[in-house]
Scaffold this motif. Sequence first.
Motif, PDB file in Angstrom:
ATOM      1  N   GLY A  89     -27.546   0.386-112.906  1.00 60.00           N
ATOM      2  CA  GLY A  89     -28.738   1.115-112.162  1.00 60.00           C
ATOM      3  C   GLY A  89     -30.056   0.168-112.142  1.00 60.00           C
ATOM      4  N   ALA A  90     -30.220  -0.077-110.517  1.00 58.54           N
ATOM      5  CA  ALA A  90     -31.368  -0.966-110.328  1.00 58.54           C
ATOM      6  C   ALA A  90     -32.347   0.062-110.082  1.00 58.54           C
ATOM      7  CB  ALA A  90     -31.078  -1.855-109.144  1.00 58.54           C
ATOM      8  N   ILE A  91     -33.692  -0.101-110.845  1.00 52.15           N
ATOM      9  CA  ILE A  91     -34.683   0.849-110.567  1.00 52.15           C
ATOM     10  C   ILE A  91     -35.916   0.240-109.958  1.00 52.15           C
ATOM     11  CG2 ILE A  91     -36.192   2.460-111.894  1.00 52.15           C
ATOM     12  CD1 ILE A  91     -34.269   2.137-114.360  1.00 52.15           C
ATOM     13  N   SER A  92     -36.708   0.907-109.013  1.00 53.07           N
ATOM     14  CA  SER A  92     -37.802   0.485-108.449  1.00 53.07           C
ATOM     15  C   SER A  92     -38.931   1.284-108.565  1.00 53.07           C
ATOM     16  CB  SER A  92     -37.447  -0.134-107.110  1.00 53.07           C
ATOM     17  OG  SER A  92     -36.946   1.172-106.379  1.00 53.07           O
ATOM     18  N   GLY A  93     -40.078   0.884-108.602  1.00 50.14           N
ATOM     19  CA  GLY A  93     -41.301   1.923-108.707  1.00 50.14           C
ATOM     20  C   GLY A  93     -42.433   1.308-108.295  1.00 50.14           C
ATOM     21  N   PRO A  94     -43.649   2.058-108.369  1.00 47.30           N
ATOM     22  CA  PRO A  94     -45.294   1.712-107.985  1.00 47.30           C
ATOM     23  C   PRO A  94     -45.661   0.342-108.554  1.00 47.30           C
ATOM     24  CG  PRO A  94     -45.240   3.720-109.101  1.00 47.30           C
ATOM     25  CD  PRO A  94     -43.873   3.274-109.140  1.00 47.30           C
ATOM     26  N   ASP A  95     -46.314  -0.389-108.065  1.00 48.16           N
ATOM     27  CA  ASP A  95     -46.921  -1.535-108.969  1.00 48.16           C
ATOM     28  C   ASP A  95     -47.765  -1.231-110.090  1.00 48.16           C
ATOM     29  OD1 ASP A  95     -46.022  -2.799-106.799  1.00 48.16           O
ATOM     30  OD2 ASP A  95     -47.976  -3.250-106.010  1.00 48.16           O
ATOM     31  N   PHE A  96     -47.778  -1.923-111.110  1.00 41.67           N
ATOM     32  CA  PHE A  96     -48.626  -1.784-112.347  1.00 41.67           C
ATOM     33  C   PHE A  96     -49.619  -3.060-112.278  1.00 41.67           C
ATOM     34  CE2 PHE A  96     -49.192  -3.292-116.420  1.00 41.67           C
ATOM     35  CZ  PHE A  96     -49.484  -2.171-117.143  1.00 41.67           C
ATOM     36  N   PHE A  97     -50.739  -2.536-112.025  1.00 40.99           N
ATOM     37  CA  PHE A  97     -52.143  -3.516-111.852  1.00 40.99           C
ATOM     38  C   PHE A  97     -51.868  -4.799-111.061  1.00 40.99           C
ATOM     39  CE2 PHE A  97     -52.842  -1.364-115.902  1.00 40.99           C
ATOM     40  CZ  PHE A  97     -54.121  -0.783-115.517  1.00 40.99           C
ATOM     41  N   GLY A  98     -51.272  -4.497-109.739  1.00 43.38           N
ATOM     42  CA  GLY A  98     -51.018  -5.478-108.861  1.00 43.38           C
ATOM     43  C   GLY A  98     -49.700  -6.230-108.950  1.00 43.38           C
ATOM     44  N   MET A  99     -49.074  -5.877-109.998  1.00 45.40           N
ATOM     45  CA  MET A  99     -47.608  -6.485-110.196  1.00 45.40           C
ATOM     46  C   MET A  99     -46.463  -5.524-109.865  1.00 45.40           C
ATOM     47  SD  MET A  99     -47.984  -8.821-113.722  1.00 45.40           S
ATOM     48  CE  MET A  99     -46.496  -9.890-113.374  1.00 45.40           C
ATOM     49  N   LYS A 100     -45.544  -6.187-109.113  1.00 42.21           N
ATOM     50  CA  LYS A 100     -44.310  -5.351-108.570  1.00 42.21           C
ATOM     51  C   LYS A 100     -43.448  -4.948-109.930  1.00 42.21           C
ATOM     52  CE  LYS A 100     -43.954  -6.957-104.207  1.00 42.21           C
ATOM     53  NZ  LYS A 100     -44.476  -6.037-103.452  1.00 42.21           N
TER      54      LYS A 100
END
Length: 391
Positions: A89-100
């Motif tokens: 499972g490859a998970i994607s989400g919102p940025d963390f302090f400007g980092m993907k």
Amino acid sequence: MKKQLLVLLIASIALTNLGYSQSDETDKKFGINWSGFVKADFMFDTRQTVNAREGHFNILPAAENLVGGEDLNDQSNFNILAIQSRLKGAISGPDFFGMKTSGVLEAAFFGNSDGTTGELRLRHAFIQLSNDKVDIIMGQYWHPMFVTAVFPGVYSFNTGVPFQPFSRNPQLRITTKGSVKFIGVLFTERDFKTRGASVSQSGIPQLHAQLQFGEANTTLGGLGFNLKSSRPALGEDNLTSTAFIGYFRTKLGEATWKAEATYGQNMTDILQIGGFAIDGSGDFVNNETLSMWTEFSGDFSETMEWGLFGGYAANGGFGESITYVDGFLGTVESAFRVSPRIGWKSGSLKIGLEGEFTNAQYGSIATNGDITSTSDSVNNFRLLTTAIYKF
């Protein structure tokens, strides 16, 4: 087993429906993307072997086992297994302090021991943070001496062991970007552990530093250094072990050439020949091992591929009088392997045929700590047919 499969099914459904959105100008969609493969292997060996998981993970031909003048290990073996099949499972989400941000959760049916063959086993589980300068990985991922840009493409699940390092470790990894990359890793051990000693109980994590040059699709090379502290038993002093790696990959016309060499001490946690021992003063001392491999590979056409792998390992011994304590194939003086392969591929399916000739020279530990030959070398030829269906 049934409970584990049920948990996996429920988790898959839950995570698949757990997609969420970030309300911004682009209305980005995030969630999880499933992939993996089903793999069936048909294996015939001319000799009994040192292996894991019912012979699936083939390492070396077994030493002579003489009874009444007959070598009981000089007998063939055949098996069919699909336990390498995998789900990712490859998970994607919102940025963390400007980092993907991204993540990976991957499991296979290989089990954690011979007694759990066929059961679900965690392979990779990590969080990744990325920007235009650096990648950060936190979680379980490949050992830094398993270089993902330069490793054998053999069909066998041993991936070139014991000539190629092989391990997955809980870690913190930082990789810079550019034509020259620095890779720094702080890590410990889980499924693949130093034989007879504990890194966790030493109180010091393993450390690795590596420089990588070039690009994988043209010419790439690198050098790395590994530092490990392990404690053989509570109340004992730590044993410090070092290891070095060098590797490269380049194109030769339509073919790809890869090569790698490792030299180090007590590298049993990456499935290398060796171990540690006690010297005459009662101190722990390391075994030293040299391993190397090379591979040529390419395509005959859009539907046919080929490859040729060769590996060699030499046991350097301990260099002084010792009492042997623990290790992995520590009385193997040397070993080599030659492995040609050919595959047919169309769509999502590949069918491959691979021959694997492996020789091992077993010995004993001399009084000066060297490994000396005491028996004839033994050979095994494995014929492997594999079918891999990716999704």
